[in-house]
Design a protein around this motif. Sequence first.
Motif, PDB file in Angstrom:
ATOM      1  N   LYS A  84     -45.247 -20.819  -3.883  1.00  0.00           N
ATOM      2  CA  LYS A  84     -45.426 -20.499  -5.294  1.00  0.00           C
ATOM      3  C   LYS A  84     -44.810 -19.142  -5.648  1.00  0.00           C
ATOM      4  N   ALA A  85     -44.334 -18.414  -4.680  1.00  0.00           N
ATOM      5  CA  ALA A  85     -43.623 -17.156  -4.938  1.00  0.00           C
ATOM      6  C   ALA A  85     -42.704 -16.857  -3.761  1.00  0.00           C
ATOM      7  N   VAL A  86     -41.520 -16.331  -4.077  1.00  0.00           N
ATOM      8  CA  VAL A  86     -40.531 -15.992  -3.054  1.00  0.00           C
ATOM      9  C   VAL A  86     -39.906 -14.641  -3.434  1.00  0.00           C
ATOM     10  N   ARG A  87     -39.732 -13.789  -2.424  1.00  0.00           N
ATOM     11  CA  ARG A  87     -39.001 -12.548  -2.610  1.00  0.00           C
ATOM     12  C   ARG A  87     -37.908 -12.479  -1.562  1.00  0.00           C
ATOM     13  N   LEU A  88     -36.682 -12.286  -1.999  1.00  0.00           N
ATOM     14  CA  LEU A  88     -35.556 -12.227  -1.070  1.00  0.00           C
ATOM     15  C   LEU A  88     -34.854 -10.885  -1.225  1.00  0.00           C
ATOM     16  N   ARG A  89     -34.744 -10.184  -0.103  1.00  0.00           N
ATOM     17  CA  ARG A  89     -34.003  -8.917  -0.052  1.00  0.00           C
ATOM     18  C   ARG A  89     -32.788  -9.104   0.850  1.00  0.00           C
ATOM     19  N   SER A  90     -31.634  -8.812   0.314  1.00  0.00           N
ATOM     20  CA  SER A  90     -30.415  -8.895   1.114  1.00  0.00           C
ATOM     21  C   SER A  90     -30.164  -7.548   1.767  1.00  0.00           C
ATOM     22  N   ARG A  91     -29.906  -7.567   3.065  1.00  0.00           N
ATOM     23  CA  ARG A  91     -29.633  -6.343   3.810  1.00  0.00           C
ATOM     24  C   ARG A  91     -28.146  -6.164   4.079  1.00  0.00           C
ATOM     25  N   SER A  92     -27.333  -7.059   3.512  1.00  0.00           N
ATOM     26  CA  SER A  92     -25.882  -6.938   3.696  1.00  0.00           C
ATOM     27  C   SER A  92     -25.369  -5.716   2.953  1.00  0.00           C
ATOM     28  N   GLN A  93     -24.449  -5.000   3.552  1.00  0.00           N
ATOM     29  CA  GLN A  93     -23.894  -3.788   2.950  1.00  0.00           C
ATOM     30  C   GLN A  93     -22.690  -4.138   2.076  1.00  0.00           C
ATOM     31  N   GLY A  94     -22.563  -3.419   0.988  1.00  0.00           N
ATOM     32  CA  GLY A  94     -21.399  -3.608   0.127  1.00  0.00           C
ATOM     33  C   GLY A  94     -21.522  -4.831  -0.746  1.00  0.00           C
ATOM     34  N   SER A  95     -20.435  -5.153  -1.411  1.00  0.00           N
ATOM     35  CA  SER A  95     -20.392  -6.272  -2.347  1.00  0.00           C
ATOM     36  C   SER A  95     -19.502  -7.372  -1.799  1.00  0.00           C
ATOM     37  N   TRP A  96     -19.944  -8.623  -1.993  1.00  0.00           N
ATOM     38  CA  TRP A  96     -19.130  -9.742  -1.544  1.00  0.00           C
ATOM     39  C   TRP A  96     -17.815  -9.795  -2.313  1.00  0.00           C
ATOM     40  N   ALA A  97     -17.817  -9.329  -3.541  1.00  0.00           N
ATOM     41  CA  ALA A  97     -16.583  -9.336  -4.334  1.00  0.00           C
ATOM     42  C   ALA A  97     -15.519  -8.453  -3.694  1.00  0.00           C
ATOM     43  N   ASP A  98     -15.961  -7.356  -3.082  1.00  0.00           N
ATOM     44  CA  ASP A  98     -15.001  -6.485  -2.412  1.00  0.00           C
ATOM     45  C   ASP A  98     -14.329  -7.210  -1.256  1.00  0.00           C
ATOM     46  N   GLU A  99     -15.105  -8.021  -0.515  1.00  0.00           N
ATOM     47  CA  GLU A  99     -14.533  -8.805   0.578  1.00  0.00           C
ATOM     48  C   GLU A  99     -13.491  -9.786   0.049  1.00  0.00           C
ATOM     49  N   GLU A 100     -13.836 -10.448  -1.065  1.00  0.00           N
ATOM     50  CA  GLU A 100     -12.908 -11.435  -1.611  1.00  0.00           C
ATOM     51  C   GLU A 100     -11.648 -10.773  -2.150  1.00  0.00           C
ATOM     52  N   GLU A 101     -11.804  -9.581  -2.711  1.00  0.00           N
ATOM     53  CA  GLU A 101     -10.630  -8.878  -3.222  1.00  0.00           C
ATOM     54  C   GLU A 101      -9.665  -8.558  -2.094  1.00  0.00           C
ATOM     55  N   ASN A 102     -10.193  -8.173  -0.936  1.00  0.00           N
ATOM     56  CA  ASN A 102      -9.343  -7.850   0.199  1.00  0.00           C
ATOM     57  C   ASN A 102      -8.627  -9.084   0.714  1.00  0.00           C
ATOM     58  N   GLU A 103      -9.306 -10.262   0.625  1.00  0.00           N
ATOM     59  CA  GLU A 103      -8.714 -11.488   1.140  1.00  0.00           C
ATOM     60  C   GLU A 103      -7.748 -12.108   0.148  1.00  0.00           C
ATOM     61  N   GLU A 104      -7.961 -11.858  -1.154  1.00  0.00           N
ATOM     62  CA  GLU A 104      -7.125 -12.476  -2.167  1.00  0.00           C
ATOM     63  C   GLU A 104      -6.563 -11.399  -3.096  1.00  0.00           C
ATOM     64  N   CYS A 105      -5.645 -10.649  -2.625  1.00  0.00           N
ATOM     65  CA  CYS A 105      -5.059  -9.594  -3.441  1.00  0.00           C
ATOM     66  C   CYS A 105      -4.202 -10.179  -4.567  1.00  0.00           C
ATOM     67  N   ASP A 106      -3.738 -11.429  -4.373  1.00  0.00           N
ATOM     68  CA  ASP A 106      -2.890 -12.037  -5.387  1.00  0.00           C
ATOM     69  C   ASP A 106      -3.681 -12.940  -6.328  1.00  0.00           C
ATOM     70  N   SER A 107      -4.974 -12.732  -6.425  1.00  0.00           N
ATOM     71  CA  SER A 107      -5.788 -13.572  -7.305  1.00  0.00           C
ATOM     72  C   SER A 107      -5.330 -13.430  -8.743  1.00  0.00           C
ATOM     73  N   LYS A 108      -5.370 -14.537  -9.496  1.00  0.00           N
ATOM     74  CA  LYS A 108      -4.902 -14.511 -10.871  1.00  0.00           C
ATOM     75  C   LYS A 108      -5.909 -13.866 -11.807  1.00  0.00           C
ATOM     76  N   ASN A 109      -7.158 -13.835 -11.424  1.00  0.00           N
ATOM     77  CA  ASN A 109      -8.198 -13.295 -12.298  1.00  0.00           C
ATOM     78  C   ASN A 109      -8.888 -12.120 -11.638  1.00  0.00           C
ATOM     79  N   THR A 110      -9.482 -11.273 -12.450  1.00  0.00           N
ATOM     80  CA  THR A 110     -10.294 -10.182 -11.935  1.00  0.00           C
ATOM     81  C   THR A 110     -11.602 -10.751 -11.417  1.00  0.00           C
ATOM     82  N   PRO A 111     -12.065 -10.333 -10.244  1.00  0.00           N
ATOM     83  CA  PRO A 111     -13.319 -10.884  -9.704  1.00  0.00           C
ATOM     84  C   PRO A 111     -14.477 -10.673 -10.668  1.00  0.00           C
ATOM     85  N   ILE A 112     -15.310 -11.729 -10.799  1.00  0.00           N
ATOM     86  CA  ILE A 112     -16.461 -11.639 -11.680  1.00  0.00           C
ATOM     87  C   ILE A 112     -17.558 -10.803 -11.035  1.00  0.00           C
TER      88      ILE A 112
END
Length: 579
Positions: A500-528
């Motif tokens: 009936k209740a859930v709390r989720l804390r992510s302990r991952s450092q940084g932003s996933w968007a930063d990872e995707e930006e590094n992998e897709e430098c030629d992306s047509k759109n700015t990461p959301i």
Amino acid sequence: MFESHRTSINVLNAWSESQEELHETQPVSPRGTRKCVKTKKKRRKQQRGEKRSVSAPQLCTEDAFPANGDPKEAKYRPDEPIVRGIFQIGKKSHDVVLTATRVTWTSIQPESPTADRDVKKQEEYVELKDVFAVKVKRRRSAGQQMGGTLLGITLFQCKRKGLKLKDHAIHLNNLSVDHCEIWFKTLKEILNGFKNRPKSLKVFVNPTSHKKEAYKIYLDEVAPLFKLADIQADVTITERKGHALSILKECSLEDYDGVVCVGGDGSVAEVAHGLLLRAQMDAGRDTDSIFTPVQAALPLGIIPAGSTDVVACSVHGKRHAVTAAMHIIMGHRQPVDMCSFSSMGRLVKFGFSAMFGFGGRMLALAERHRWMPPSQRREFALIKTLANLKPEECELSFITSRGTEEQTKAEPNRDGGDICVDDSWQTRQGLYLNVSIMAIPCLCSMAPRGLAPNTRLSNGSMALIAVGNTSRSEFIKHLKRYSSTNNQFSFSFIETHTVKAVRLRSRSQGSWADEEENEECDSKNTPIISSEGTHPWNIDGDLVEVPSELLVRVHPQLLTLFGADMEEADESPVKCSCI
């Protein structure tokens, strides 16, 4: 038979030109019409001088039908005849009787010397609780707008075939104006006694849903049924994301009996969130802290016009626009549980389900490639997210639900501590590929048993499905089982709980968007997903940026939907071609 009930010429003319008409341009067999009139005269001769077995026809008053629309509580007994007459149904004449609960008709068979008088005549009926409209039936020539030859009246019935609902017409043919007027007015009076049936609706149509077919679905399949049922629809074609939400915050809801959404899951989630947010505003609730929300003021109807339509399938059991429209017209109502999603002590939104990890990453990637066609975009996001499958380091806390009717007790707490009184949190720490939290079964064609088959629409609990770290091949096996009859949770790396209740804390450092930006430098759109320290969540198909912690609570029966609780959707399994 009805001489004592003749009205003035002015009243008859006004009734004859009313809008309650059904036009028929094809002629009816003259022979059948003469037969109906002849049989009627013969029956009158037989009854001449005899005491009638039923009371004189009478119009139903408001006292006869209570506000709740239950004819059983009326002054008439359910089996007491109110009106009786002769109509032609099909090619035969019938003796038709109207009571407070049903219309019954029996075929009139002339007696003959060789006839078996002991044979019981075949009797048919329709329950009035299944009738949603009555119309005057006329024959008009091509191009004729008014008048026309009176043919009788037509009843429109809601019929069920499996999980589907459809409309069915019952034609009662009679050429007498007086006769049809009494029946029409009496039937209208009875049908108006069903107060749960809406008469005015606010309709939102998302023209971009799925293959841009939503508005056509509404015009072709839904609008004619609403018109037939005398429902006034105020239609808004949304122009942008958040358009329906902004209208619901400001419009006068007192003018409507319900709200209807024509679109996919994202549109449904926006309208549901808007209804609940408006309810909190009207109640003066402060959504900047943990609070107990109030129920939405109006029920929500869902016309499925999206790609998956998990909410519509969970409520109707079928992706079928006519079925959804008939549930709305008949006033069928189903309370459903909803979740509140809060972060840092503030409400993020209301919703039905959420996914973190794989589900959130896949949606975020799809949103970054909106220039692709929808189906191609989804398959691309799925394949690429599987190729880059990575676990999230999380701290997962939850409170189990000990009973289906147990409700969460909440108290304000700004520091993010425990919100449930006399309950203890269970905590897990580790690597998770995906975490799903769902308050409804989430049925769809690719998961006919549901993404969360162990929960129901209104049992006061959520399904927590935590998929631990494992190999890519094992994770794909888990995904494939959603479209089969095998248990998709029978893996050692999957943990399920009723909570009936859930709390989720992510302990991952940084932003996933930063990872995707590094992998897709030629992306047509700015990461959301570009805010530092945020993580992508898939909440009802909507991409939401959330900081490191999200609190999810279930609120029993917070919203009412037009529909019924279906245990299983009648959809054949459809496997995703890209897995």
